[in-house]
Write a protein that holds these residues in place. Sequence first.
Motif, PDB file in Angstrom:
ATOM      1  N   VAL A  35       0.866  -1.174   0.000  1.00 64.53           N
ATOM      2  CA  VAL A  35       0.000   0.000   0.000  1.00 64.53           C
ATOM      3  C   VAL A  35       0.907   1.229   0.000  1.00 64.53           C
ATOM      4  N   ASP A  36       0.917   1.963  -1.120  1.00 65.96           N
ATOM      5  CA  ASP A  36       1.709   3.189  -1.234  1.00 65.96           C
ATOM      6  C   ASP A  36       0.835   4.383  -0.883  1.00 65.96           C
ATOM      7  N   ILE A  37       1.325   5.213   0.014  1.00 66.52           N
ATOM      8  CA  ILE A  37       0.655   6.462   0.362  1.00 66.52           C
ATOM      9  C   ILE A  37       1.627   7.576  -0.016  1.00 66.52           C
ATOM     10  N   GLU A  38       1.259   8.314  -1.046  1.00 63.81           N
ATOM     11  CA  GLU A  38       2.140   9.324  -1.627  1.00 63.81           C
ATOM     12  C   GLU A  38       1.527  10.710  -1.465  1.00 63.81           C
ATOM     13  N   ASP A  39       2.349  11.679  -1.086  1.00 69.09           N
ATOM     14  CA  ASP A  39       1.856  13.051  -0.965  1.00 69.09           C
ATOM     15  C   ASP A  39       2.816  14.019  -1.641  1.00 69.09           C
ATOM     16  N   THR A  40       2.354  15.230  -1.819  1.00 69.51           N
ATOM     17  CA  THR A  40       3.179  16.301  -2.373  1.00 69.51           C
ATOM     18  C   THR A  40       3.488  17.326  -1.283  1.00 69.51           C
ATOM     19  N   LYS A  89      10.358   6.899   1.057  1.00 64.50           N
ATOM     20  CA  LYS A  89      11.170   7.628   0.081  1.00 64.50           C
ATOM     21  C   LYS A  89      10.617   9.042   0.055  1.00 64.50           C
ATOM     22  N   SER A  90      11.502  10.007   0.012  1.00 61.54           N
ATOM     23  CA  SER A  90      11.036  11.381   0.112  1.00 61.54           C
ATOM     24  C   SER A  90      12.030  12.340  -0.513  1.00 61.54           C
ATOM     25  N   THR A  91      11.509  13.464  -0.994  1.00 63.21           N
ATOM     26  CA  THR A  91      12.317  14.561  -1.493  1.00 63.21           C
ATOM     27  C   THR A  91      11.827  15.832  -0.811  1.00 63.21           C
ATOM     28  N   VAL A  92      12.738  16.527  -0.158  1.00 59.62           N
ATOM     29  CA  VAL A  92      12.369  17.758   0.541  1.00 59.62           C
ATOM     30  C   VAL A  92      11.733  18.729  -0.446  1.00 59.62           C
ATOM     31  N   GLY A  93      10.573  19.240  -0.083  1.00 55.94           N
ATOM     32  CA  GLY A  93       9.866  20.198  -0.917  1.00 55.94           C
ATOM     33  C   GLY A  93       9.033  19.586  -2.023  1.00 55.94           C
ATOM     34  N   ALA A  94       9.124  18.277  -2.214  1.00 53.39           N
ATOM     35  CA  ALA A  94       8.388  17.633  -3.311  1.00 53.39           C
ATOM     36  C   ALA A  94       7.429  16.541  -2.839  1.00 53.39           C
ATOM     37  N   GLY A  95       7.651  15.985  -1.645  1.00 55.69           N
ATOM     38  CA  GLY A  95       6.718  14.989  -1.149  1.00 55.69           C
ATOM     39  C   GLY A  95       7.365  13.713  -0.645  1.00 55.69           C
ATOM     40  N   THR A  96       6.497  12.834  -0.158  1.00 56.56           N
ATOM     41  CA  THR A  96       6.919  11.606   0.506  1.00 56.56           C
ATOM     42  C   THR A  96       6.029  10.451   0.066  1.00 56.56           C
ATOM     43  N   THR A  97       6.627   9.271  -0.027  1.00 52.86           N
ATOM     44  CA  THR A  97       5.858   8.044  -0.246  1.00 52.86           C
ATOM     45  C   THR A  97       6.217   7.063   0.863  1.00 52.86           C
ATOM     46  N   PHE A  98       5.216   6.641   1.619  1.00 54.08           N
ATOM     47  CA  PHE A  98       5.352   5.552   2.564  1.00 54.08           C
ATOM     48  C   PHE A  98       4.755   4.328   1.914  1.00 54.08           C
ATOM     49  N   SER A  99       5.507   3.235   1.899  1.00 56.65           N
ATOM     50  CA  SER A  99       5.032   1.970   1.356  1.00 56.65           C
ATOM     51  C   SER A  99       4.877   0.981   2.493  1.00 56.65           C
ATOM     52  N   VAL A 100       3.659   0.481   2.665  1.00 58.01           N
ATOM     53  CA  VAL A 100       3.339  -0.480   3.722  1.00 58.01           C
ATOM     54  C   VAL A 100       3.219  -1.848   3.077  1.00 58.01           C
ATOM     55  N   TYR A 101       4.049  -2.790   3.499  1.00 63.35           N
ATOM     56  CA  TYR A 101       4.051  -4.142   2.948  1.00 63.35           C
ATOM     57  C   TYR A 101       3.395  -5.076   3.953  1.00 63.35           C
ATOM     58  N   LEU A 102       2.270  -5.659   3.564  1.00 60.83           N
ATOM     59  CA  LEU A 102       1.507  -6.556   4.429  1.00 60.83           C
ATOM     60  C   LEU A 102       1.501  -7.958   3.831  1.00 60.83           C
TER      61      LEU A 102
END
Length: 104
Positions: A35-40, A89-102
């Motif tokens: 489950v990828d949760i990605e934001d900007t 994984k993240s880039t300052v000023g551009a966003g973050t992706t948290f990947s949850v592996y179940l």
Amino acid sequence: TAEAIGNILDNAVKYTPAGGRISIRVRPWQFYTCVDIEDTGIGIPEEQWNQVYKRFWRGEAAAAKEGVGLGLYLAQEIVTRQRGYISVKSTVGAGTTFSVYLLT
């Protein structure tokens, strides 16, 4: 599981400015469902990626927002007890992706 994903989503909402984007993607793998949760949002410096799961830890950029630093700690604890894991994984000023592996 709902609490873990909810905590990550809560952070995505909290740290993504108005007009930003949050997306959720579910991908089946052989042994896991990801489950990828990605934001900007504001992003997290790479040197802090391992620290975000520490209890009560908050980065400098997060200090301006309300919180105590338990959400990602609890998410990691919950997912780990279910024999899964979380990556970031993240880039300052551009966003973050948290990947949850179940486990499937």
